[in-house]
Design a protein around this motif. Structure first.
Motif, mmCIF file in Angstrom:
data_model
loop_
_atom_site.group_PDB
_atom_site.id
_atom_site.type_symbol
_atom_site.label_atom_id
_atom_site.label_comp_id
_atom_site.label_asym_id
_atom_site.label_seq_id
_atom_site.Cartn_x
_atom_site.Cartn_y
_atom_site.Cartn_z
ATOM 1 N N PHE A 9 0.830 -1.192 0.000
ATOM 2 C CA PHE A 9 0.000 0.000 0.000
ATOM 3 C C PHE A 9 0.870 1.250 0.000
ATOM 4 N N GLY A 10 0.988 1.904 -1.133
ATOM 5 C CA GLY A 10 1.684 3.181 -1.203
ATOM 6 C C GLY A 10 3.123 3.068 -1.646
ATOM 7 N N VAL A 11 3.662 4.218 -2.033
ATOM 8 C CA VAL A 11 4.986 4.243 -2.644
ATOM 9 C C VAL A 11 6.091 3.917 -1.645
ATOM 10 N N LEU A 12 5.953 4.275 -0.369
ATOM 11 C CA LEU A 12 7.006 3.986 0.598
ATOM 12 C C LEU A 12 7.220 2.488 0.751
ATOM 13 N N VAL A 13 6.128 1.740 0.833
ATOM 14 C CA VAL A 13 6.242 0.284 0.946
ATOM 15 C C VAL A 13 6.820 -0.301 -0.335
ATOM 16 N N ALA A 14 6.375 0.215 -1.471
ATOM 17 C CA ALA A 14 6.900 -0.275 -2.753
ATOM 18 C C ALA A 14 8.406 -0.065 -2.846
ATOM 19 N N ARG A 15 8.874 1.124 -2.475
ATOM 20 C CA ARG A 15 10.305 1.402 -2.532
ATOM 21 C C ARG A 15 11.086 0.519 -1.571
ATOM 22 N N ALA A 16 10.545 0.291 -0.385
ATOM 23 C CA ALA A 16 11.248 -0.522 0.614
ATOM 24 C C ALA A 16 11.390 -1.967 0.154
ATOM 25 N N LEU A 17 10.347 -2.516 -0.464
ATOM 26 C CA LEU A 17 10.375 -3.928 -0.846
ATOM 27 C C LEU A 17 11.087 -4.158 -2.169
ATOM 28 N N LEU A 18 10.900 -3.265 -3.120
ATOM 29 C CA LEU A 18 11.392 -3.526 -4.470
ATOM 30 C C LEU A 18 12.749 -2.902 -4.755
#
Length: 314
Positions: free
Chosen positions: A231-240
């Motif tokens: 959910f959201g860009v912060l989580v996307a950046r952290a995981l990917l």
């Protein structure tokens, strides 16, 4: 011992010394690429096994090759490249989160006991003291990850409360699910602190996210989800780990984290800020993809949500 085993041991020793990134020359890069392709042709490694996730973190000294002269040439090539890592690329190492436990049931309780005092988080001094743990089905196929708790989350002790939580509940209902059917967890388990803080909150920093990521890894090893919803860009950046790209650059495509497919979408709070039918349809298509990945039945009515009436009827 094979060269790959020694390189992995050496990389582990660098990590324990706080070196997380290092440049490599073209020769070493070629060797590493060959090993990676060879590994892909075999059985892929995804999440650590449950036993590995529950095992205590090793307390032994960093691994090193037994003797320099015994190391094959390709290992020495890679090692020399890693030894040239400049000081500015060194980042603080974050150890694995492995509270002592002997089975899955103990692991969940051990996490709750160990997390509030876990040193990598507490030494930051920038997160509040009250944790907000994940909740829901601890054997769920769908793991939903939000960014960090806000005031209402911290007060209730549950993730995604308030109006954003109501939007999440509506999304789940449209999917034929409830919170009890998924595992919902914050990436950062503590509300980021601010001076003279009352109801306000702030975006978690990169060091805060980095310190909390091993806890999410521990949860993943226990839940073993089939898909992660970011959910959201912060989580996307952290995981990917593809840099500070906008959310649209992470949406779609075959994203994965530790071998688990990742579907990136807007945070539920986004629905409070937009009434754009096309944007709502985009979010819903991402939820349809989640349902497809875990094998949930999708009705024609569900396929038609947020489509213009003539499109839904055709």
């Amino acid at each position: 011992m094979e060269a790959r085993d020694m390189v992995m041991g050496y990389l582990g020793s660098l990590q324990m010394r706080g070196i997380l990134r290092a440049p490599v020359d073209e020769g070493a890069r070629k060797i590493l690429r060959e090993w990676m392709l060879a590994a892909r042709r075999g059985v892929p490694r995804v999440l650590p096994s449950q036993d590995a996730a529950l095992a205590p973190a090793p307390a032994s000294a960093p691994l090193e090759p037994a003797a320099e002269e015994e190391a094959p040439a390709d290992f020495n090539d890679v090692r020399r490249s890693l030894d040239d890592a400049p000081a500015e690329e060194v980042a603080p190492a974050v150890p694995a989160f492995r509270p002592p436990c002997s089975n899955v049931q103990e692991a969940w309780q051990a996490m709750r006991t160990a997390l509030p005092a876990w040193e990598p988080i507490r030494k930051l001094g920038t997160l509040r003291a009250t944790p907000v743990f994940g909740e829901g089905n601890t054997q769920a196929d769908i793991m939903m990850v939000t960014d960090a708790p806000g005031y209402q989350d911290e007060k209730a002790g549950h993730p995604l409360q308030g109006e954003a939580g109501e939007k999440l509940d509506g999304m789940l209902k449209a999917m034929g699910l409830t919170r009890a059917d998924v595992y919902l967890t914050p990436l950062v388990k503590f509300r980021p602190s601010q001076p003279r803080q009352t109801f306000s909150t702030r975006t978690p920093s990169e060091p805060e996210i980095r310190a909390c990521l091993p806890v999410l890894d521990f949860e993943m090893a226990l839940v073993k989800p089939k898909v992660i919803v970011a959910f959201g860009v912060l989580v996307a950046r952290a995981l990917l780990q593809r840099g500070n790209l906008p959310l649209s650059d992470y949406q779609g495509g075959d994203n994965s984290y530790r071998g688990v497919p990742v579907v990136v979408t807007h945070h539920p709070s986004y629905l409070l800020r937009t009434s754009d039918l096309a944007e709502r349809r985009r979010l819903w298509e991402e939820m349809l993809r989640v349902m497809q990945l875990v094998g949930l039945p999708i009705s024609e009515r569900q396929r038609g949500y947020f489509l213009p009436k003539n499109s839904a009827a055709s």
